[in-house]
Design a protein around this motif. Sequence first.
Motif, PDB file in Angstrom:
ATOM      1  N   LEU A   1      -2.818 -11.224  27.552  1.00 53.78           N
ATOM      2  CA  LEU A   1      -3.338 -10.519  28.763  1.00 53.78           C
ATOM      3  C   LEU A   1      -2.585 -10.833  29.890  1.00 53.78           C
ATOM      4  CD1 LEU A   1      -6.751 -11.725  28.302  1.00 53.78           C
ATOM      5  CD2 LEU A   1      -6.275  -9.607  28.174  1.00 53.78           C
ATOM      6  N   PHE A   2      -1.730 -11.801  29.966  1.00 53.11           N
ATOM      7  CA  PHE A   2      -0.879 -12.731  31.287  1.00 53.11           C
ATOM      8  C   PHE A   2       0.172 -11.557  30.931  1.00 53.11           C
ATOM      9  CE2 PHE A   2      -3.706 -14.642  31.832  1.00 53.11           C
ATOM     10  CZ  PHE A   2      -5.285 -15.126  33.239  1.00 53.11           C
ATOM     11  N   ALA A   3       0.747 -11.844  29.759  1.00 52.33           N
ATOM     12  CA  ALA A   3       2.073 -11.398  29.184  1.00 52.33           C
ATOM     13  C   ALA A   3       2.413  -9.550  29.621  1.00 52.33           C
ATOM     14  CB  ALA A   3       2.315 -11.244  27.661  1.00 52.33           C
ATOM     15  N   GLY A   4       0.583  -9.172  29.079  1.00 52.96           N
ATOM     16  CA  GLY A   4       0.873  -7.461  29.090  1.00 52.96           C
ATOM     17  C   GLY A   4       1.029  -6.961  30.995  1.00 52.96           C
TER      18      GLY A   4
ATOM     19  N   PRO B   1       0.972  -4.412  47.145  1.00 49.99           N
ATOM     20  CA  PRO B   1       0.975  -5.056  45.936  1.00 49.99           C
ATOM     21  C   PRO B   1      -0.119  -5.123  45.293  1.00 49.99           C
ATOM     22  CG  PRO B   1       2.313  -5.922  48.057  1.00 49.99           C
ATOM     23  CD  PRO B   1       1.447  -4.955  48.339  1.00 49.99           C
ATOM     24  N   THR B   2      -0.344  -5.963  44.326  1.00 48.44           N
ATOM     25  CA  THR B   2      -1.044  -6.282  43.755  1.00 48.44           C
ATOM     26  C   THR B   2      -1.549  -7.284  43.052  1.00 48.44           C
ATOM     27  OG1 THR B   2      -0.635  -4.393  41.965  1.00 48.44           O
ATOM     28  CG2 THR B   2      -2.144  -3.512  42.952  1.00 48.44           C
ATOM     29  N   SER B   3      -2.294  -7.614  42.490  1.00 44.76           N
ATOM     30  CA  SER B   3      -2.465  -9.056  41.755  1.00 44.76           C
ATOM     31  C   SER B   3      -2.409  -8.301  40.232  1.00 44.76           C
ATOM     32  CB  SER B   3      -3.788 -10.036  41.693  1.00 44.76           C
ATOM     33  OG  SER B   3      -5.295  -9.311  41.386  1.00 44.76           O
TER      34      SER B   3
ATOM     35  N   ALA C   1      -5.779  -7.561  38.703  1.00 42.64           N
ATOM     36  CA  ALA C   1      -5.772  -6.049  39.417  1.00 42.64           C
ATOM     37  C   ALA C   1      -4.866  -6.159  38.268  1.00 42.64           C
ATOM     38  CB  ALA C   1      -5.815  -5.932  40.673  1.00 42.64           C
ATOM     39  N   GLU C   2      -3.547  -5.790  37.733  1.00 41.66           N
ATOM     40  CA  GLU C   2      -3.089  -5.436  36.900  1.00 41.66           C
ATOM     41  C   GLU C   2      -3.763  -4.952  35.391  1.00 41.66           C
ATOM     42  OE1 GLU C   2       0.715  -5.079  37.452  1.00 41.66           O
ATOM     43  OE2 GLU C   2       0.896  -5.585  39.178  1.00 41.66           O
TER      44      GLU C   2
ATOM     45  N   LEU D   1      -7.260  -2.667  31.096  1.00 35.60           N
ATOM     46  CA  LEU D   1      -8.523  -2.837  29.908  1.00 35.60           C
ATOM     47  C   LEU D   1      -8.892  -1.397  30.440  1.00 35.60           C
ATOM     48  CD1 LEU D   1      -9.624  -6.890  31.010  1.00 35.60           C
ATOM     49  CD2 LEU D   1      -8.835  -5.225  28.731  1.00 35.60           C
ATOM     50  N   GLN D   2      -8.924  -0.878  31.496  1.00 39.53           N
ATOM     51  CA  GLN D   2     -10.061   0.662  31.980  1.00 39.53           C
ATOM     52  C   GLN D   2      -9.337   1.902  31.078  1.00 39.53           C
ATOM     53  OE1 GLN D   2      -9.876   0.232  36.766  1.00 39.53           O
ATOM     54  NE2 GLN D   2     -11.459  -0.391  36.690  1.00 39.53           N
TER      55      GLN D   2
END
Length: 414
Positions: free
Chosen positions: A66-69, A208-210, A213-214, A219-220
Amino acid sequence: MDFNKKQKQKWWTKAMAFLIGQGISLFGSQIVQMAIIWYVTLETSSGIWVTILTLAAFLPQMIISLFAGVWADRYNRKRIIITADTVIAAATLLLAFFMMSGNLGEAALPAIIAVAAIRSIGSGIQTPTVNAMIPQIVPEDRLMRVNGINGSIQSVVQFVSPIAAGAIMAAGPIYNIMFIDAVTAVFGISILVFIKIPKHQAAERTEPTSVFAEMKEGLQFTWNHRFLKRLLITYGIYIFLCVPSGFLTALMIQRTFGNNVTFLTINETAGFAGALVGGLLLGATGGFKNRSKTLFLGMILYGVASLAVGFTNIFWIFALLMFFIGLTIPAAQTAVFTLVQEKTDPSVLGRVFSLVNVMFTGFMPLGMAVFGPLADVIRIQTMVIICAVFIIILGLSIVLYRNFYKEGVTASLV
């Protein structure tokens, strides 16, 4: 990604160099993975230990994916792949030195589980990044063929790997295999270093976004995309149902045909030989124009073959059926990967592929958590038969849901 005339002339060389480099790296990783599975199976003959190893090999990969994406969509994908490959090789080397110091048998099991988890994290970062990078160097109208060729290269590696793993394990200690993994990682990384990869299209942001958030954006996008949502759910259920016939076969062979590394080697070789043939067919033909039809055919044939596996107790028939099962796997997997590449906005492709990886690394351990302990209570063949029936039903649902089936023809965003 749009390709100009100059890029189109060079894409084939880049793509093949990239895939071959990844195939070399995969060879080392694959023989280590097989050696570890066989080692734990033969040392313990326990469904619980095999389940623990499988969970360690896939659960961390699911979480980190999930983080790797997000990282794959944010940062340089080439550097991410190199870093992940380096970490995997380093962890494997540490395990080799640990076992060389005399820690063998059951004493090595905790260390094996720990290193399997570290390797899983590296794979969870590398896998979605590799799949997201392919459209950067391959024109969209060639994705199905290149994915098929990629599957063939992987199948060649996986075809040779069990033979190599069996020969090395028969000739000496298991840690010899681990040094090979380090060497192949160096070759794979060296090839990738010299390949120039075009920059990928990142999402435009005013501030900037976290990471979370990305992650939510990915997912959305997938949840709101009716085709991708159903595709990923179908893929996850398929992986879950494949566990008994795909991941418990080593234990099935040990209990049915005897404690024999040769049988394990033949089983793995037959499966990967089938996958090689299936990948070559897809690479040569490009599959059906309707990707959903390719997915449907792969699932149905897998279900029929695994159903037959559940009823056989003659090893050569068992091996033949495993070849046929292997033949069907590229159809389903390549169709899923190509549909994701074709229908996903490039700015979120890494995150969507991280979800594809989650479907595999999540539903597969879930299947092991369910079927692994059951393997110590009921016959594995019984579970294979039941799951095969549900796989056939799942395949039929692709055709019965007409909108999903028809959308497999196009390569547009829906």
